[in-house]
Write a protein that holds these residues in place. Structure first.
Motif, PDB file in Angstrom:
ATOM      1  N   SER A 158      40.391  28.829  37.028  1.00 49.34           N
ATOM      2  CA  SER A 158      39.927  28.226  35.768  1.00 49.34           C
ATOM      3  C   SER A 158      38.822  27.205  36.046  1.00 49.34           C
ATOM      4  N   LEU A 159      38.746  26.717  37.281  1.00 54.14           N
ATOM      5  CA  LEU A 159      37.726  25.720  37.613  1.00 54.14           C
ATOM      6  C   LEU A 159      36.449  26.364  38.147  1.00 54.14           C
ATOM      7  N   VAL A 160      36.561  27.551  38.762  1.00 50.24           N
ATOM      8  CA  VAL A 160      35.366  28.120  39.388  1.00 50.24           C
ATOM      9  C   VAL A 160      34.763  29.297  38.621  1.00 50.24           C
ATOM     10  N   LEU A 161      35.571  30.042  37.854  1.00 50.76           N
ATOM     11  CA  LEU A 161      35.004  31.229  37.205  1.00 50.76           C
ATOM     12  C   LEU A 161      34.123  30.948  35.981  1.00 50.76           C
ATOM     13  N   LEU A 177      35.276  27.239  47.432  1.00 50.49           N
ATOM     14  CA  LEU A 177      35.330  28.500  46.698  1.00 50.49           C
ATOM     15  C   LEU A 177      34.201  28.570  45.656  1.00 50.49           C
ATOM     16  N   GLY A 178      34.093  27.493  44.869  1.00 47.96           N
ATOM     17  CA  GLY A 178      33.088  27.480  43.802  1.00 47.96           C
ATOM     18  C   GLY A 178      31.678  27.526  44.352  1.00 47.96           C
ATOM     19  N   ASN A 198      29.021  30.531  43.677  1.00 48.05           N
ATOM     20  CA  ASN A 198      27.710  30.203  43.101  1.00 48.05           C
ATOM     21  C   ASN A 198      26.578  30.719  43.983  1.00 48.05           C
ATOM     22  N   PHE A 199      26.713  30.498  45.297  1.00 47.56           N
ATOM     23  CA  PHE A 199      25.660  30.913  46.232  1.00 47.56           C
ATOM     24  C   PHE A 199      25.481  32.427  46.205  1.00 47.56           C
TER      25      PHE A 199
END
Lengths: 296, 297
Positions: free
Chosen positions: B145-148, B84-85, B89-90
Protein backbone atom coordinates in the motif's frame (compact mmCIF):
# COMPACT_ATOMS: atom_id res chain seq x y z
CA UNK A 1 14.50 -0.12 -38.35
CA UNK A 2 10.98 -1.11 -37.22
CA UNK A 3 10.90 -4.82 -36.61
CA UNK A 4 8.02 -6.72 -35.07
CA UNK A 5 10.29 -8.08 -32.36
CA UNK A 6 11.43 -4.61 -31.22
CA UNK A 7 7.90 -3.22 -31.27
CA UNK A 8 6.60 -6.10 -29.20
CA UNK A 9 9.34 -5.48 -26.66
CA UNK A 10 8.47 -1.77 -26.49
CA UNK A 11 4.91 -2.64 -25.55
CA UNK A 12 6.15 -5.24 -23.07
CA UNK A 13 8.37 -2.65 -21.38
CA UNK A 14 5.44 -0.28 -20.95
CA UNK A 15 2.96 -2.93 -19.83
CA UNK A 16 3.72 -3.17 -16.07
CA UNK A 17 3.71 0.59 -15.56
CA UNK A 18 0.53 1.08 -17.56
CA UNK A 19 -1.25 -1.66 -15.60
CA UNK A 20 -0.23 -0.02 -12.31
CA UNK A 21 -1.46 3.36 -13.54
CA UNK A 22 -4.79 1.86 -14.60
CA UNK A 23 -5.32 0.31 -11.17
CA UNK A 24 -4.05 3.15 -8.96
CA UNK A 25 -4.80 6.20 -11.07
CA UNK A 26 -7.49 5.60 -13.69
CA UNK A 27 -9.86 3.33 -11.76
CA UNK A 28 -9.97 5.76 -8.78
CA UNK A 29 -11.02 8.50 -11.21
CA UNK A 30 -14.27 6.60 -11.73
CA UNK A 31 -14.60 6.60 -7.96
CA UNK A 32 -15.52 10.28 -8.05
CA UNK A 33 -19.11 9.16 -8.75
CA UNK A 34 -19.26 8.85 -4.95
CA UNK A 35 -19.57 12.64 -4.97
CA UNK A 36 -23.02 12.18 -6.50
CA UNK A 37 -24.14 9.42 -4.16
CA UNK A 38 -25.41 9.01 -0.62
CA UNK A 39 -22.50 6.73 -0.04
CA UNK A 40 -22.81 4.18 2.74
CA UNK A 41 -19.62 2.20 3.43
CA UNK A 42 -19.94 -1.56 3.00
CA UNK A 43 -22.28 -1.51 0.00
CA UNK A 44 -20.80 -1.92 -3.54
CA UNK A 45 -20.40 1.36 -5.35
CA UNK A 46 -22.90 0.58 -8.14
CA UNK A 47 -25.66 -0.27 -5.64
CA UNK A 48 -25.47 3.06 -3.78
CA UNK A 49 -28.26 5.62 -3.77
CA UNK A 50 -27.86 8.46 -6.24
CA UNK A 51 -28.01 11.90 -4.66
CA UNK A 52 -27.59 14.14 -7.68
CA UNK A 53 -26.00 17.38 -6.58
CA UNK A 54 -27.13 17.13 -2.95
CA UNK A 55 -23.58 16.75 -1.64
CA UNK A 56 -22.53 19.91 -3.43
CA UNK A 57 -25.57 21.86 -2.19
CA UNK A 58 -24.88 20.65 1.34
CA UNK A 59 -21.22 21.61 0.98
CA UNK A 60 -22.06 25.19 0.03
CA UNK A 61 -24.36 25.50 3.03
CA UNK A 62 -21.64 24.45 5.47
CA UNK A 63 -19.71 27.43 6.81
CA UNK A 64 -16.69 25.15 7.21
CA UNK A 65 -16.47 24.49 3.47
CA UNK A 66 -16.39 28.14 2.58
CA UNK A 67 -13.84 28.78 5.30
CA UNK A 68 -11.44 26.08 4.09
CA UNK A 69 -11.45 27.43 0.55
CA UNK A 70 -10.70 30.94 1.83
CA UNK A 71 -7.92 29.67 4.11
CA UNK A 72 -6.41 27.61 1.31
CA UNK A 73 -6.31 30.51 -1.14
CA UNK A 74 -4.95 32.98 1.45
CA UNK A 75 -2.17 30.66 2.65
CA UNK A 76 -1.25 29.50 -0.86
CA UNK A 77 -1.13 33.07 -2.25
CA UNK A 78 1.10 34.25 0.57
CA UNK A 79 3.38 31.29 -0.09
CA UNK A 80 3.47 31.99 -3.83
CA UNK A 81 4.37 35.66 -3.39
CA UNK A 82 7.02 35.19 -0.70
CA UNK A 83 8.22 31.99 -2.37
CA UNK A 84 9.09 34.15 -5.35
CA UNK A 85 10.52 37.30 -3.75
CA UNK A 86 12.81 35.67 -1.21
CA UNK A 87 14.51 33.09 -3.47
CA UNK A 88 15.09 35.77 -6.14
CA UNK A 89 16.62 38.14 -3.58
CA UNK A 90 18.74 35.36 -2.15
CA UNK A 91 19.96 34.31 -5.61
CA UNK A 92 20.85 37.92 -6.47
CA UNK A 93 22.83 38.29 -3.24
CA UNK A 94 24.64 34.99 -3.73
CA UNK A 95 25.44 35.96 -7.29
CA UNK A 96 27.40 38.96 -6.03
CA UNK A 97 29.74 36.72 -4.04
CA UNK A 98 32.97 35.78 -5.75
CA UNK A 99 34.47 33.70 -2.93
CA UNK A 100 33.76 30.17 -4.14
CA UNK A 101 34.14 28.34 -0.84
CA UNK A 102 31.79 30.68 1.03
CA UNK A 103 29.25 30.42 -1.75
CA UNK A 104 29.32 26.65 -1.66
CA UNK A 105 29.04 26.53 2.13
CA UNK A 106 25.97 28.77 2.12
CA UNK A 107 24.38 26.68 -0.62
CA UNK A 108 25.04 23.43 1.23
CA UNK A 109 23.32 24.80 4.33
CA UNK A 110 20.27 26.39 2.74
CA UNK A 111 19.42 23.44 0.47
CA UNK A 112 19.29 20.99 3.38
CA UNK A 113 15.85 21.85 4.86
CA UNK A 114 14.21 21.09 1.50
CA UNK A 115 14.97 17.41 2.04
CA UNK A 116 13.59 17.21 5.57
CA UNK A 117 10.06 15.93 5.94
CA UNK A 118 7.31 18.09 7.39
CA UNK A 119 6.93 15.58 10.18
CA UNK A 120 10.49 16.23 11.33
CA UNK A 121 10.35 19.97 10.74
CA UNK A 122 7.01 20.24 12.53
CA UNK A 123 8.47 18.38 15.48
CA UNK A 124 11.29 20.91 15.54
CA UNK A 125 8.96 23.89 15.13
CA UNK A 126 6.69 22.65 17.89
CA UNK A 127 9.68 22.46 20.23
CA UNK A 128 10.90 25.91 19.20
CA UNK A 129 7.49 27.57 19.49
CA UNK A 130 6.30 25.85 22.64
CA UNK A 131 5.67 27.75 25.83
CA UNK A 132 9.19 27.04 27.14
CA UNK A 133 10.82 26.94 23.71
CA UNK A 134 13.47 29.23 22.34
CA UNK A 135 11.18 31.76 20.70
CA UNK A 136 9.36 32.44 23.95
CA UNK A 137 12.72 32.64 25.76
CA UNK A 138 13.86 35.32 23.34
CA UNK A 139 10.72 37.42 23.51
CA UNK A 140 10.87 36.94 27.30
CA UNK A 141 14.12 38.91 27.25
CA UNK A 142 12.04 41.86 26.08
CA UNK A 143 9.51 41.26 28.88
CA UNK A 144 6.83 39.94 26.57
CA UNK A 145 4.56 37.29 28.10
CA UNK A 146 4.90 33.79 26.60
CA UNK A 147 2.66 33.18 23.59
CA UNK A 148 1.13 29.86 22.52
CA UNK A 149 1.99 30.44 18.88
CA UNK A 150 0.52 27.28 17.43
CA UNK A 151 -2.76 27.82 19.22
CA UNK A 152 -3.10 31.41 18.09
CA UNK A 153 -5.21 32.41 15.11
CA UNK A 154 -3.27 35.63 14.97
CA UNK A 155 0.05 33.91 14.24
CA UNK A 156 -0.84 30.57 12.67
CA UNK A 157 -0.87 31.59 8.99
CA UNK A 158 2.40 33.46 9.40
CA UNK A 159 4.01 30.43 11.00
CA UNK A 160 2.84 28.26 8.10
CA UNK A 161 4.01 30.67 5.42
CA UNK A 162 7.36 31.64 6.95
CA UNK A 163 8.33 28.12 7.91
CA UNK A 164 7.58 27.08 4.33
CA UNK A 165 9.78 29.90 3.09
CA UNK A 166 12.55 28.79 5.45
CA UNK A 167 12.34 25.22 4.15
CA UNK A 168 12.16 25.99 0.45
CA UNK A 169 13.82 29.31 -0.36
CA UNK A 170 17.29 27.85 -0.94
CA UNK A 171 16.11 25.08 -3.17
CA UNK A 172 13.80 27.40 -5.14
CA UNK A 173 16.78 29.69 -5.72
CA UNK A 174 18.59 27.03 -7.78
CA UNK A 175 16.53 27.83 -10.85
CA UNK A 176 17.37 31.53 -10.57
CA UNK A 177 21.05 30.79 -9.96
CA UNK A 178 21.04 28.72 -13.14
CA UNK A 179 19.41 31.63 -14.99
CA UNK A 180 22.00 34.04 -13.55
CA UNK A 181 24.83 31.78 -14.65
CA UNK A 182 23.34 31.83 -18.14
CA UNK A 183 23.63 35.60 -18.59
CA UNK A 184 26.14 36.44 -21.29
CA UNK A 185 29.35 37.80 -19.63
CA UNK A 186 29.95 40.15 -22.57
CA UNK A 187 26.91 42.15 -21.42
CA UNK A 188 28.67 42.88 -18.14
CA UNK A 189 31.91 43.74 -19.95
CA UNK A 190 30.05 46.14 -22.23
CA UNK A 191 28.37 47.74 -19.22
CA UNK A 192 31.74 48.11 -17.50
CA UNK A 193 33.27 49.79 -20.53
CA UNK A 194 30.37 52.20 -20.50
CA UNK A 195 31.22 52.93 -16.88
CA UNK A 196 28.15 51.35 -15.29
CA UNK A 197 28.19 51.07 -11.51
CA UNK A 198 27.38 47.87 -9.65
CA UNK A 199 23.79 48.97 -9.01
CA UNK A 200 23.32 49.92 -12.64
CA UNK A 201 24.58 46.53 -13.76
CA UNK A 202 22.14 44.90 -11.35
CA UNK A 203 19.15 46.79 -12.73
CA UNK A 204 20.14 46.89 -16.39
CA UNK A 205 21.83 43.53 -16.94
CA UNK A 206 21.20 41.07 -14.12
CA UNK A 207 17.51 41.59 -13.42
CA UNK A 208 16.47 41.84 -17.10
CA UNK A 209 18.53 38.66 -17.60
CA UNK A 210 16.48 36.60 -15.16
CA UNK A 211 13.14 38.30 -15.88
CA UNK A 212 11.98 35.60 -18.31
CA UNK A 213 12.51 32.96 -15.61
CA UNK A 214 10.66 35.05 -13.04
CA UNK A 215 7.72 35.63 -15.40
CA UNK A 216 7.58 31.97 -16.33
CA UNK A 217 7.63 30.68 -12.76
CA UNK A 218 5.09 33.24 -11.52
CA UNK A 219 2.71 32.28 -14.29
CA UNK A 220 3.07 28.58 -13.59
CA UNK A 221 2.61 29.14 -9.86
CA UNK A 222 -0.96 30.22 -10.57
CA UNK A 223 -1.74 26.50 -10.82
CA UNK A 224 -0.77 26.14 -7.16
CA UNK A 225 -3.25 28.58 -5.72
CA UNK A 226 -5.25 25.74 -4.16
CA UNK A 227 -2.19 23.92 -2.82
CA UNK A 228 -1.54 25.25 0.64
CA UNK A 229 0.64 22.28 1.60
CA UNK A 230 -1.19 19.37 3.20
CA UNK A 231 1.77 17.73 4.97
CA UNK A 232 2.78 20.95 6.64
CA UNK A 233 -0.64 22.12 7.80
CA UNK A 234 -1.64 18.63 8.90
CA UNK A 235 1.38 18.38 11.17
CA UNK A 236 1.14 21.86 12.66
CA UNK A 237 -2.55 22.62 13.03
CA UNK A 238 -5.01 21.77 15.80
CA UNK A 239 -8.68 22.51 16.45
CA UNK A 240 -7.89 25.86 18.08
CA UNK A 241 -6.66 27.26 14.76
CA UNK A 242 -9.18 25.67 12.37
CA UNK A 243 -10.67 29.09 11.67
CA UNK A 244 -7.46 30.40 10.09
CA UNK A 245 -5.52 27.24 9.31
CA UNK A 246 -7.89 24.51 8.16
CA UNK A 247 -7.39 23.95 4.41
CA UNK A 248 -9.30 21.96 1.78
CA UNK A 249 -7.05 18.91 1.93
CA UNK A 250 -7.07 18.59 5.72
CA UNK A 251 -10.84 19.13 5.70
CA UNK A 252 -11.36 16.37 3.11
CA UNK A 253 -9.25 14.04 5.25
CA UNK A 254 -11.25 14.79 8.39
CA UNK A 255 -14.77 14.60 7.01
CA UNK A 256 -13.87 11.68 4.74
CA UNK A 257 -11.54 9.35 6.54
CA UNK A 258 -12.18 10.38 10.15
CA UNK A 259 -15.93 11.05 10.04
CA UNK A 260 -16.61 8.62 7.14
CA UNK A 261 -18.77 11.09 5.15
CA UNK A 262 -17.35 9.72 1.89
CA UNK A 263 -19.84 11.43 -0.43
CA UNK A 264 -19.35 14.89 1.00
CA UNK A 265 -15.56 14.55 1.23
CA UNK A 266 -15.29 13.36 -2.36
CA UNK A 267 -17.43 16.24 -3.61
CA UNK A 268 -15.22 18.79 -1.82
CA UNK A 269 -12.12 17.08 -3.26
CA UNK A 270 -13.70 17.00 -6.73
CA UNK A 271 -14.53 20.70 -6.65
CA UNK A 272 -10.92 21.45 -5.72
CA UNK A 273 -9.55 19.22 -8.51
CA UNK A 274 -11.79 20.79 -11.14
CA UNK A 275 -10.73 24.32 -10.18
CA UNK A 276 -7.08 23.21 -10.02
CA UNK A 277 -7.20 21.66 -13.50
CA UNK A 278 -8.70 24.84 -14.95
CA UNK A 279 -6.00 26.93 -13.23
CA UNK A 280 -3.21 24.66 -14.49
CA UNK A 281 -4.58 24.84 -18.03
CA UNK A 282 -4.86 28.64 -17.85
CA UNK A 283 -1.40 29.08 -16.35
CA UNK A 284 0.20 26.86 -18.99
CA UNK A 285 -1.60 28.77 -21.72
CA UNK A 286 -0.33 32.06 -20.27
CA UNK A 287 3.19 30.66 -19.88
CA UNK A 288 3.14 29.65 -23.52
CA UNK A 289 2.00 33.13 -24.49
CA UNK A 290 4.38 35.16 -22.31
CA UNK A 291 7.46 32.97 -22.15
CA UNK A 292 7.13 30.53 -25.04
CA UNK A 293 7.04 27.74 -22.52
CA UNK A 294 5.62 24.35 -23.33
CA UNK A 295 5.81 21.22 -21.27
CA UNK A 296 5.60 19.03 -24.37
CA UNK B 1 41.28 42.55 -15.92
CA UNK B 2 42.04 43.84 -12.45
CA UNK B 3 39.64 46.35 -11.06
CA UNK B 4 40.55 48.38 -8.05
CA UNK B 5 37.51 48.29 -5.83
CA UNK B 6 36.15 51.49 -4.41
CA UNK B 7 35.30 51.74 -0.72
CA UNK B 8 31.62 51.73 -1.57
CA UNK B 9 31.89 48.44 -3.41
CA UNK B 10 33.85 46.88 -0.59
CA UNK B 11 31.27 48.06 1.93
CA UNK B 12 28.49 46.51 -0.13
CA UNK B 13 30.47 43.26 -0.27
CA UNK B 14 30.72 43.16 3.50
CA UNK B 15 26.98 43.77 3.91
CA UNK B 16 26.17 40.99 1.43
CA UNK B 17 28.54 38.58 3.18
CA UNK B 18 26.97 39.38 6.52
CA UNK B 19 23.41 39.00 5.20
CA UNK B 20 24.17 35.63 3.65
CA UNK B 21 25.91 34.44 6.81
CA UNK B 22 22.83 35.38 8.84
CA UNK B 23 20.53 33.64 6.38
CA UNK B 24 22.65 30.48 6.55
CA UNK B 25 22.60 30.57 10.35
CA UNK B 26 18.81 30.91 10.36
CA UNK B 27 18.54 27.93 8.00
CA UNK B 28 20.76 25.79 10.16
CA UNK B 29 19.47 26.87 13.54
CA UNK B 30 16.38 24.61 13.83
CA UNK B 31 18.54 21.53 13.28
CA UNK B 32 21.23 22.83 15.63
CA UNK B 33 18.70 23.64 18.36
CA UNK B 34 17.17 20.16 18.12
CA UNK B 35 20.60 18.57 18.48
CA UNK B 36 21.26 20.77 21.52
CA UNK B 37 17.91 19.74 23.09
CA UNK B 38 18.55 16.06 22.44
CA UNK B 39 21.83 16.10 24.41
CA UNK B 40 20.50 18.24 27.24
CA UNK B 41 19.23 17.44 30.68
CA UNK B 42 15.43 17.04 30.78
CA UNK B 43 14.98 19.45 33.67
CA UNK B 44 17.04 22.15 31.97
CA UNK B 45 14.95 21.83 28.79
CA UNK B 46 11.65 22.05 30.65
CA UNK B 47 12.90 25.04 32.61
CA UNK B 48 13.62 26.74 29.28
CA UNK B 49 17.35 27.05 29.92
CA UNK B 50 18.64 25.52 26.68
CA UNK B 51 19.54 28.07 24.08
CA UNK B 52 22.06 27.05 21.42
CA UNK B 53 24.23 24.68 23.46
CA UNK B 54 23.34 21.53 25.43
CA UNK B 55 22.84 22.16 29.14
CA UNK B 56 23.74 19.23 31.37
CA UNK B 57 25.18 17.18 28.54
CA UNK B 58 24.08 13.54 28.59
CA UNK B 59 23.20 10.67 26.26
CA UNK B 60 20.25 9.25 28.16
CA UNK B 61 17.64 9.94 25.46
CA UNK B 62 19.75 8.16 22.85
CA UNK B 63 20.11 5.21 25.25
CA UNK B 64 16.32 5.09 25.60
CA UNK B 65 15.95 5.03 21.82
CA UNK B 66 18.51 2.23 21.50
CA UNK B 67 16.34 0.09 23.76
CA UNK B 68 13.08 1.13 22.07
CA UNK B 69 12.02 -1.88 19.98
CA UNK B 70 9.02 -0.09 18.51
CA UNK B 71 11.21 2.71 17.22
CA UNK B 72 13.54 0.27 15.50
CA UNK B 73 10.68 -1.78 14.09
CA UNK B 74 9.35 1.41 12.49
CA UNK B 75 12.84 2.33 11.29
CA UNK B 76 13.16 -1.08 9.65
CA UNK B 77 9.78 -0.75 7.90
CA UNK B 78 10.94 2.57 6.48
CA UNK B 79 14.21 1.03 5.27
CA UNK B 80 12.30 -1.81 3.62
CA UNK B 81 9.95 0.66 2.02
CA UNK B 82 12.79 2.79 0.67
CA UNK B 83 14.59 -0.21 -0.83
CA UNK B 84 11.49 -1.76 -2.37
CA UNK B 85 9.89 1.51 -3.44
CA UNK B 86 13.13 2.97 -4.77
CA UNK B 87 13.88 -0.19 -6.76
CA UNK B 88 10.37 -0.29 -8.27
CA UNK B 89 10.55 3.41 -9.16
CA UNK B 90 13.96 2.96 -10.80
CA UNK B 91 13.01 -0.10 -12.87
CA UNK B 92 9.71 1.39 -14.05
CA UNK B 93 11.36 4.72 -14.90
CA UNK B 94 13.96 3.17 -17.22
CA UNK B 95 11.77 0.54 -18.87
CA UNK B 96 9.08 3.13 -19.60
CA UNK B 97 11.37 5.98 -20.60
CA UNK B 98 13.33 3.85 -23.08
CA UNK B 99 10.53 2.91 -25.52
CA UNK B 100 8.97 6.38 -25.15
CA UNK B 101 12.24 7.97 -26.23
CA UNK B 102 11.86 6.40 -29.73
CA UNK B 103 10.66 8.54 -32.63
CA UNK B 104 6.96 8.44 -33.38
CA UNK B 105 7.60 6.62 -36.64
CA UNK B 106 9.85 4.02 -35.04
CA UNK B 107 7.25 3.31 -32.36
CA UNK B 108 3.77 4.04 -33.70
CA UNK B 109 2.01 3.56 -30.32
CA UNK B 110 4.23 6.10 -28.57
CA UNK B 111 1.90 9.09 -28.78
CA UNK B 112 -0.94 7.24 -27.14
CA UNK B 113 1.24 6.14 -24.23
CA UNK B 114 2.65 9.64 -23.68
CA UNK B 115 -0.83 11.12 -23.60
CA UNK B 116 -1.97 8.50 -21.14
CA UNK B 117 0.96 9.37 -18.85
CA UNK B 118 0.21 13.08 -19.03
CA UNK B 119 -3.47 12.39 -18.39
CA UNK B 120 -2.61 10.32 -15.32
CA UNK B 121 -0.30 13.01 -14.05
CA UNK B 122 -2.98 15.71 -14.29
CA UNK B 123 -6.09 13.80 -13.26
CA UNK B 124 -6.59 11.76 -10.15
CA UNK B 125 -9.60 10.59 -8.22
CA UNK B 126 -8.45 12.26 -5.04
CA UNK B 127 -7.99 10.93 -1.54
CA UNK B 128 -11.23 9.04 -0.90
CA UNK B 129 -11.45 7.01 -4.16
CA UNK B 130 -7.78 6.01 -3.90
CA UNK B 131 -8.28 4.99 -0.28
CA UNK B 132 -11.25 2.85 -1.28
CA UNK B 133 -9.29 1.23 -4.11
CA UNK B 134 -6.52 0.23 -1.70
CA UNK B 135 -9.09 -1.17 0.74
CA UNK B 136 -10.88 -3.11 -2.00
CA UNK B 137 -7.59 -4.69 -3.07
CA UNK B 138 -6.90 -5.67 0.58
CA UNK B 139 -3.55 -3.94 0.53
CA UNK B 140 -4.07 -2.34 3.93
CA UNK B 141 -1.41 -3.23 6.48
CA UNK B 142 0.95 -4.43 3.73
CA UNK B 143 4.04 -2.68 2.46
CA UNK B 144 2.46 -2.71 -1.03
CA UNK B 145 0.00 0.00 0.00
CA UNK B 146 3.02 2.28 0.46
CA UNK B 147 4.93 1.47 -2.73
CA UNK B 148 2.38 0.55 -5.42
CA UNK B 149 0.19 3.70 -5.65
CA UNK B 150 3.26 5.79 -6.51
CA UNK B 151 5.08 3.02 -8.37
CA UNK B 152 5.20 4.93 -11.66
CA UNK B 153 6.96 8.27 -11.08
CA UNK B 154 5.47 9.90 -14.16
CA UNK B 155 7.46 13.10 -13.89
CA UNK B 156 10.73 11.16 -13.70
CA UNK B 157 9.73 9.00 -16.65
CA UNK B 158 9.25 12.14 -18.74
CA UNK B 159 12.56 13.64 -17.53
CA UNK B 160 14.51 10.49 -18.38
CA UNK B 161 12.63 10.11 -21.66
CA UNK B 162 13.85 13.58 -22.67
CA UNK B 163 17.35 12.68 -21.48
CA UNK B 164 17.40 9.47 -23.58
CA UNK B 165 16.16 11.41 -26.61
CA UNK B 166 19.14 13.73 -26.42
CA UNK B 167 21.68 10.90 -26.45
CA UNK B 168 23.52 10.49 -29.77
CA UNK B 169 21.64 8.25 -32.18
CA UNK B 170 24.86 6.45 -33.09
CA UNK B 171 24.94 4.76 -29.69
CA UNK B 172 21.90 2.73 -30.45
CA UNK B 173 22.61 2.19 -34.13
CA UNK B 174 25.98 0.67 -33.27
CA UNK B 175 24.30 -1.72 -30.85
CA UNK B 176 21.71 -2.75 -33.43
CA UNK B 177 24.40 -3.42 -36.03
CA UNK B 178 26.07 -5.67 -33.50
CA UNK B 179 22.82 -7.59 -33.19
CA UNK B 180 21.72 -6.37 -29.78
CA UNK B 181 18.05 -6.55 -28.80
CA UNK B 182 16.11 -3.74 -27.06
CA UNK B 183 16.64 -5.04 -23.51
CA UNK B 184 20.36 -5.45 -24.08
CA UNK B 185 20.58 -1.95 -25.58
CA UNK B 186 18.74 -0.46 -22.62
CA UNK B 187 20.67 -2.27 -19.90
CA UNK B 188 24.14 -2.23 -21.43
CA UNK B 189 24.13 1.13 -23.22
CA UNK B 190 21.38 3.53 -22.15
CA UNK B 191 21.50 2.92 -18.40
CA UNK B 192 25.31 3.16 -18.03
CA UNK B 193 25.61 6.40 -20.00
CA UNK B 194 22.70 7.99 -18.10
CA UNK B 195 23.90 7.13 -14.61
CA UNK B 196 24.12 10.73 -13.26
CA UNK B 197 20.60 11.53 -14.43
CA UNK B 198 19.24 8.24 -13.11
CA UNK B 199 21.04 8.72 -9.80
CA UNK B 200 19.36 12.11 -9.46
CA UNK B 201 15.82 10.90 -9.94
CA UNK B 202 16.41 7.77 -7.86
CA UNK B 203 17.82 9.75 -4.93
CA UNK B 204 14.80 12.02 -5.08
CA UNK B 205 12.42 9.08 -5.07
CA UNK B 206 14.30 7.55 -2.13
CA UNK B 207 13.99 10.79 -0.14
CA UNK B 208 10.30 10.93 -1.04
CA UNK B 209 9.75 7.40 0.27
CA UNK B 210 11.71 8.04 3.44
CA UNK B 211 9.84 11.26 4.19
CA UNK B 212 6.24 10.31 3.50
CA UNK B 213 4.04 9.67 6.49
CA UNK B 214 0.44 10.10 5.36
CA UNK B 215 0.00 6.84 3.43
CA UNK B 216 1.37 4.97 6.45
CA UNK B 217 -1.17 6.74 8.63
CA UNK B 218 -4.24 5.95 6.53
CA UNK B 219 -3.36 2.50 5.16
CA UNK B 220 -1.90 0.96 8.31
CA UNK B 221 -4.47 0.20 11.00
CA UNK B 222 -1.99 -1.18 13.49
CA UNK B 223 0.69 1.07 14.98
CA UNK B 224 3.24 -1.77 14.73
CA UNK B 225 3.00 -1.46 10.92
CA UNK B 226 3.78 2.26 10.87
CA UNK B 227 6.86 3.42 8.95
CA UNK B 228 9.16 5.71 10.92
CA UNK B 229 7.75 9.07 9.85
CA UNK B 230 4.21 7.99 10.70
CA UNK B 231 5.41 6.60 14.02
CA UNK B 232 7.09 9.90 14.86
CA UNK B 233 4.11 11.88 13.65
CA UNK B 234 1.86 9.99 16.06
CA UNK B 235 4.20 10.24 19.05
CA UNK B 236 5.87 13.61 18.69
CA UNK B 237 3.76 15.85 16.53
CA UNK B 238 0.14 14.88 16.90
CA UNK B 239 -2.05 16.42 19.56
CA UNK B 240 -5.30 14.62 20.28
CA UNK B 241 -7.97 16.95 18.81
CA UNK B 242 -10.53 15.84 21.40
CA UNK B 243 -8.12 16.73 24.20
CA UNK B 244 -7.45 20.09 22.61
CA UNK B 245 -11.11 21.10 22.79
CA UNK B 246 -11.78 20.03 26.36
CA UNK B 247 -8.68 21.34 28.12
CA UNK B 248 -8.23 24.89 29.33
CA UNK B 249 -5.26 26.96 28.26
CA UNK B 250 -3.51 26.38 31.60
CA UNK B 251 -3.95 22.64 31.25
CA UNK B 252 -2.56 22.78 27.71
CA UNK B 253 0.50 24.59 28.97
CA UNK B 254 0.97 21.92 31.64
CA UNK B 255 0.60 19.21 28.99
CA UNK B 256 3.21 20.88 26.81
CA UNK B 257 5.58 21.15 29.75
CA UNK B 258 5.12 17.49 30.62
CA UNK B 259 6.10 16.29 27.14
CA UNK B 260 9.60 14.86 26.94
CA UNK B 261 11.28 17.31 24.57
CA UNK B 262 14.71 15.80 25.05
CA UNK B 263 13.61 12.33 23.98
CA UNK B 264 11.45 13.71 21.16
CA UNK B 265 14.36 15.72 19.80
CA UNK B 266 16.61 12.67 19.88
CA UNK B 267 14.00 10.74 17.89
CA UNK B 268 13.84 13.49 15.28
CA UNK B 269 17.62 13.48 14.96
CA UNK B 270 17.86 9.70 14.58
CA UNK B 271 15.12 9.83 11.92
CA UNK B 272 17.19 12.41 10.06
CA UNK B 273 20.48 10.48 10.10
CA UNK B 274 19.85 8.47 6.89
CA UNK B 275 18.97 11.69 5.10
CA UNK B 276 22.11 13.45 6.33
CA UNK B 277 24.15 10.45 5.15
CA UNK B 278 22.90 10.64 1.56
CA UNK B 279 22.81 14.44 1.48
CA UNK B 280 26.34 14.81 0.02
CA UNK B 281 25.35 12.55 -2.90
CA UNK B 282 22.07 14.40 -3.31
CA UNK B 283 23.85 17.72 -3.44
CA UNK B 284 26.30 16.43 -5.99
CA UNK B 285 23.48 15.47 -8.34
CA UNK B 286 20.45 17.68 -7.81
CA UNK B 287 21.73 20.86 -9.40
CA UNK B 288 22.44 18.76 -12.44
CA UNK B 289 18.98 17.22 -12.09
CA UNK B 290 17.22 20.56 -12.13
CA UNK B 291 19.08 21.61 -15.22
CA UNK B 292 18.05 18.25 -16.65
CA UNK B 293 14.42 19.23 -16.11
CA UNK B 294 14.79 22.14 -18.44
CA UNK B 295 16.42 20.14 -21.21
CA UNK B 296 14.18 19.91 -24.19
CA UNK B 297 14.64 19.12 -27.81
Amino acid sequence: MISKKWLLNYHLMLLPGILLLIVFSTIPIFGVVIAFQNFIPGIPIFKQDWAGLDNFKFMFQLPDSRRVFVNTIVIASMKIVLGMIIPVTFALLLNEIRVRSFKRLVQTIVYLPHFMSWVILSGILIAMLSIDGIVNQIIGLFHVDPIMFLASNQYFRHIIVWSDVLKEFGFSAIVYLAALAGINPSLYEAAEIDGASRTRKLFHVTIPGIMPTIVLLSTLSLGNILNAGFDQVFNLYNPLVYSTGDIVDTYVYRIGLVEAQYGLATSVGLLKSVIAIILIAVSNKLADKFANYRIF
Amino acid sequence: MVLSKSWGTRGADIVIFALLAIVACISLFPLWYTIALSFSDKAAVNAGRVFAWPVGFNLSSYKIILEDHKFFAAFLISVKRVLLGGAINFVLTVIMAYPLARDNKMFPGRKFYVWYLVFSMLFSGGLIPLYMTITELHLQNTIWSLVLPGAVPIFNVILIMNFFRNLPKELEEAAVVDGAGPWYTLIRIFIPVSMPALATVTLFSIVGHWNSFFDGLIYMNKPENYPLQTYIQQLVVRIDPALMQTLTTEQLIELSKASDKTLNSAKLIVAMIPLLLIYPFLQKYFVHGIVLGSVKE
